[in-house]
Enzyme design. Structure first.
Site, mmCIF file in Angstrom:
data_model
loop_
_atom_site.group_PDB
_atom_site.id
_atom_site.type_symbol
_atom_site.label_atom_id
_atom_site.label_comp_id
_atom_site.label_asym_id
_atom_site.label_seq_id
_atom_site.Cartn_x
_atom_site.Cartn_y
_atom_site.Cartn_z
ATOM 1 N N TYR A 101 -2.511 -1.249 10.336
ATOM 2 C CA TYR A 101 -2.306 -1.303 8.971
ATOM 3 C C TYR A 101 -1.186 -1.188 8.731
ATOM 4 O O TYR A 101 0.048 -2.113 7.684
ATOM 5 C CB TYR A 101 -3.400 -1.108 8.445
ATOM 6 C CG TYR A 101 -4.009 -1.044 6.730
ATOM 7 C CD1 TYR A 101 -4.064 -2.086 6.511
ATOM 8 C CD2 TYR A 101 -3.163 -0.112 6.146
ATOM 9 C CE1 TYR A 101 -4.164 -1.531 4.844
ATOM 10 C CE2 TYR A 101 -3.095 0.090 4.693
ATOM 11 C CZ TYR A 101 -4.165 -1.364 4.062
ATOM 12 O OH TYR A 101 -3.650 -1.564 2.595
ATOM 13 N N SER B 173 1.381 -0.874 0.191
ATOM 14 C CA SER B 173 -0.001 0.014 0.267
ATOM 15 C C SER B 173 1.156 1.285 0.129
ATOM 16 O O SER B 173 2.101 1.322 -0.029
ATOM 17 C CB SER B 173 -0.625 -0.082 1.178
ATOM 18 O OG SER B 173 -1.467 0.891 1.263
HETATM 19 C C1 BGC Z 1 -6.814 1.816 1.844
HETATM 20 C C2 BGC Z 1 -7.671 2.545 1.876
HETATM 21 C C3 BGC Z 1 -7.503 3.775 1.724
HETATM 22 C C4 BGC Z 1 -6.052 3.737 0.401
HETATM 23 C C5 BGC Z 1 -5.281 5.036 0.503
HETATM 24 C C6 BGC Z 1 -5.223 2.067 1.005
HETATM 25 O O1 BGC Z 1 -4.124 0.852 0.880
HETATM 26 O O2 BGC Z 1 -6.517 0.500 2.051
HETATM 27 O O3 BGC Z 1 -8.240 2.557 2.898
HETATM 28 O O4 BGC Z 1 -8.589 4.505 1.228
HETATM 29 O O5 BGC Z 1 -4.945 3.337 1.001
HETATM 30 O O6 BGC Z 1 -4.853 6.034 1.585
#
Ligand code: BGC
Length: 267
Positions: free
Chosen positions: A168, A155
């Site tokens: 996360y 991410s």
């Molecule tokens: C998350 C989303 C978020 C996006 C941008 C992703 O890793 O799962 O919830 O909107 O990042 O911030």
């Protein structure tokens, strides 16, 4: 096709980004293992699309071959499930070449309210599951003396803070270092490992956000390309990383975020 004769396992492929990746890898000629935890209907849908993606037949070593799919239920947060998933994939197709560690969860809470159960739910799937699924594939490749490709769906939050999502962010930051570390350790085995780091993509993980016009508007302001990403935007770079076109690429992260990560503007 770029992935003719290859077998890929895509975790969390009953929906969203994982589903798009499974279909895309099949379009490139790979047989695909579709993993799901709690959505068998979604997995069946992916399976149908995977089979359809290959058409009736494509040529491998001069033979007419059809694209096959196989669904396997497993909770990536549970060690025994992870090992069974990889073992069943190898038994079904006779081998495994590509692992896409896509399954992921996130929980929104103020830091001081995060429970041990929620912390475990996030870290176990996003980091421990990736760690041991990768280990199981690496042992298989080592024992069969074959190269392979590992692609982690990380991410932008492996770099970028995301207040109220501390667990996360910790999991994705961990994934970044795991990838760098394994790139070095696995290179002598001919195994590459890379991260793909999506920004805001239109998928079920974002349902709440997609239904909140105010939050969505604010987010779009931060995305230079002016739109959310589509699962296919992520799948196309995964297909490249799974193919031999990326043989000299390892230990790196590819951001697929419309410019979100590095967007800073003085008002
Ligand atoms: C998350 C989303 C978020 C996006 C941008 C992703 O890793 O799962 O919830 O909107 O990042 O911030």
């Amino acid at each position: 096709m770029r992935l003719d004769g290859q077998v890929a396992l895509v975790t969390g492929s009953s929906q969203g980004i994982g589903q798009a990746i499974a279909i895309r890898l099949a379009q490139e000629g790979a047989d695909v293992v579709i993993n799901y935890r709690s959505n068998p209907k979604g997995a069946e849908e992916t399976l149908e699309k995977v089979k359809a993606a290959g058409g009736s037949c494509h040529m491998v070593d001069g033979h007419c071959d059809s694209i096959e799919g196989f669904t396997v239920q497993a909770d990536l947060g549970t060690m025994a499930d992870v090992q069974r998933m990889v073992a069943d994939s190898i038994t079904h197709f006779g081998k495994l070449d590509i692992l896409v560690n896509n399954a992921g969860v996130e929980k929104n809470a103020d830091f001081w309210d995060v429970t041990e159960a929620d912390y475990d739910a996030v870290l176990n799937v996003n980091l421990k599951g990736v760690f041991f699924a990768t280990q199981a594939l690496v042992k298989h490749l080592r024992d069969t003396k074959r190269p392979g490709k590992i692609i982690n769906i990380s991410s932008v939050h492996e770099e970028l803070p995301f207040p109220h999502f501390a667990a996360y962010c910790a999991s994705k930051g961990g994934l970044k270092m795991l990838t760098r570390n394994l790139a070095i350790e696995l290179a002598p085995l001919g195994i590459t490992i890379n991260n793909v780091a999506p920004g805001a993509i239109e998928t079920p993980i974002n349902t709440k956000l997609l239904n909140d016009p105010q939050k969505l508007g604010a987010l779009l302001q931060n995305i230079p390309l002016g739109r959310l990403g589509k699962p296919g935007d992520v799948a196309s770079i995964v297909a490249f990383l799974a193919s031999s076109e990326s043989d000299y690429v390892t230990g790196t992260t590819f951001f697929v975020d419309g410019g979100l990560l590095w967007n800073y503007q003085e008002q």
